[in-house]
Design a protein around this motif. Structure first.
Motif, short mmCIF file in Angstrom:
data_model
loop_
_atom_site.label_atom_id
_atom_site.label_comp_id
_atom_site.label_asym_id
_atom_site.label_seq_id
_atom_site.Cartn_x
_atom_site.Cartn_y
_atom_site.Cartn_z
N THR A 145 76.59 73.30 32.71
CA THR A 145 76.73 74.48 33.55
C THR A 145 76.89 75.68 32.64
O THR A 145 77.36 75.56 31.51
CB THR A 145 77.94 74.37 34.49
OG1 THR A 145 79.15 74.41 33.71
CG2 THR A 145 77.90 73.07 35.28
N SER A 195 82.36 80.46 39.74
CA SER A 195 82.10 81.89 39.89
C SER A 195 83.13 82.73 39.16
O SER A 195 84.33 82.38 39.13
CB SER A 195 82.12 82.27 41.38
OG SER A 195 81.09 81.60 42.08
N GLY A 249 76.97 80.08 42.53
CA GLY A 249 76.82 78.80 41.83
C GLY A 249 75.48 78.58 41.19
O GLY A 249 75.25 78.93 40.04
#
Length: 402
Positions: free
Chosen positions: A269, A291, A307
């Motif tokens: 991520t 976030s 996201g």
């Protein structure tokens, strides 16, 4: 066996010693003699390895049972089998001898076939013990090799952790109208988290935070690779490129890492963005990352963004950038999910709500104190300073009057 079995014959009767020596010698055993219990103890304490003691029960000085008891108290590095030679056949006598540590008995008068059978039993037991000692020795050697390899690996991991920390930005730094603060709490020596902030040629500031799936060396290696890929040049648009820089960067990384021919992909991520030269806006793009938290002066705390998909999972992932206005005094906090997923012993996670409450209650604290505030809260929450997942924080604020 590698060496002949060494038998110590203990008897005060010279004729019995001679008879036992002759009978035992027929079976390729090595024989030593002792005329009483005291001389037998001297032989046992001499350091010479003796495998079997055959001792008369009744002897002057100390009896065979007392000799056996003394032998068991020596704590020798190897087991010595003990056979008592006796004419006694009472149950109480046998119980006393067994309690002293005797392994077997030979009744007088001695029967050569029975003696041979007893010696064969001892031989099999000793062969098993010898194989066990050999295996234990090999295991001990392997264990030492593992310890040495682990120590070297630990040294390498510690060196890698130092090198990885050197790639992180300064914990506190001012850039134009912005003040940055950051810290990392790795779950192991090295971390799958990586973050940075970079001043661009036009006066704007780029930033990113990456959280590689997994832990340890594999995740750390990818995080270091991303650190090298996400340099100033990656954020500066070229003539042939179009679209917001954060969106373009994540899309290009996704195309690079989402390769079906590479087997199970490594994914991560991330969030990256650019703050305008005057610090009045922030354009960012998310890829499965939590976030960012926006703390505007005099306004409720809020999260921005929605996201998106992690990088490396879907080759055709679609990414969009979001622009957020910034005002003097606005504080922005980026974090890895190790923060909100930090769990108590009962499994309850710290969660986004507690994080928001904590950041809201400390909005007036200096940005440099954020490290101690968040780390202290997590440590208290889980009751330990050891974290199950990497925890990273990257925060900045627009400094009023700069």
């Amino acid at each position: 066996m590698d060496n002949p079995i060494h038998v110590l014959v203990v008897d005060d009767d010279a004729l019995m010693r001679k008879l036992l020596t002759a009978l035992i010698g027929q079976h390729d055993f090595r024989v030593s003699l002792a005329h009483d219990g005291l001389s037998a103890l001297e032989a046992l304490r001499s350091g010479e390895e003796i495998d079997l003691v055959i001792s008369d029960w009744e002897m002057p000085g100390i009896t065979g049972v007392e000799l056996c008891r003394e032998l068991r108290a020596m704590n020798l590095p190897h087991y010595v089998h003990f056979i008592l030679l006796t004419a006694r056949q009472g149950a109480a006598d046998f119980s006393a001898a067994m309690a002293a540590g005797a392994d077997d008995f030979l009744l007088k008068p001695i029967s050569p076939p029975i003696l041979k059978a007893r010696l064969e039993v001892v031989k099999r037991l000793l062969e098993l013990q010898q194989r066990l000692r050999r295996k234990n020795r090999l295991l001990a050697e392997a264990n030492e090799q593992i310890k040495t390899a682990y120590a070297r690996l630990q040294e390498d991991m510690e060196a890698a952790a130092v090198a990885q920390r050197c790639l992180l930005p300064e914990p506190i730094k001012d850039m134009g109208p912005l003040r940055f603060a950051s810290f990392m709490l790795p779950s192991t020596f090295v971390s799958g988290d990586m973050y940075n902030y970079l001043e661009l040629p036009d006066g704007s500031v780029a930033f990113y935070m990456v959280d590689v799936a997994g832990h340890g060396a594999r995740a750390a290696l990818l995080s270091v690779t991303l650190n090298h890929l996400l340099d100033v040049a990656a954020f500066v648009p070229h003539a042939e490129r179009s679209g917001p820089a954060p969106e373009r960067i994540i899309s290009e990384l996704n195309r690079r890492f989402a390769r079906v021919d590479a087997g199970m992909p490594d994914y991560f991520t991330m969030i990256c963005g650019i703050i305008s030269p005057g610090g009045d806006s922030m354009t960012f793009c998310q890829a499965g990352h939590p976030s960012p938290i926006i703390i505007d002066p005099g306004k409720p705390i809020r999260a921005a963004g929605d996201g998106g998909f992690p990088v490396g999972l879907m080759a055709d992932g679609d990414y969009l950038s979001v622009t957020v206005p910034l005002a003097p005094g606005t504080r922005v906090v980026l974090y890895s999910d190790g923060m909100t997923e930090c769990a108590r012993p009962d499994g309850e996670q710290f969660g986004e709500e507690r994080l928001h409450i904590l950041l809201d209650s400390s909005r007036d604290a200096p940005l440099a104190d954020l490290d101690a505030i968040l780390c202290g809260a997590l440590t208290k929450w889980q009751g330990s300073e050891r974290f199950e997942d990497d925890v990273s924080i990257l925060a900045f604020e627009v400094v009023s009057g700069r």
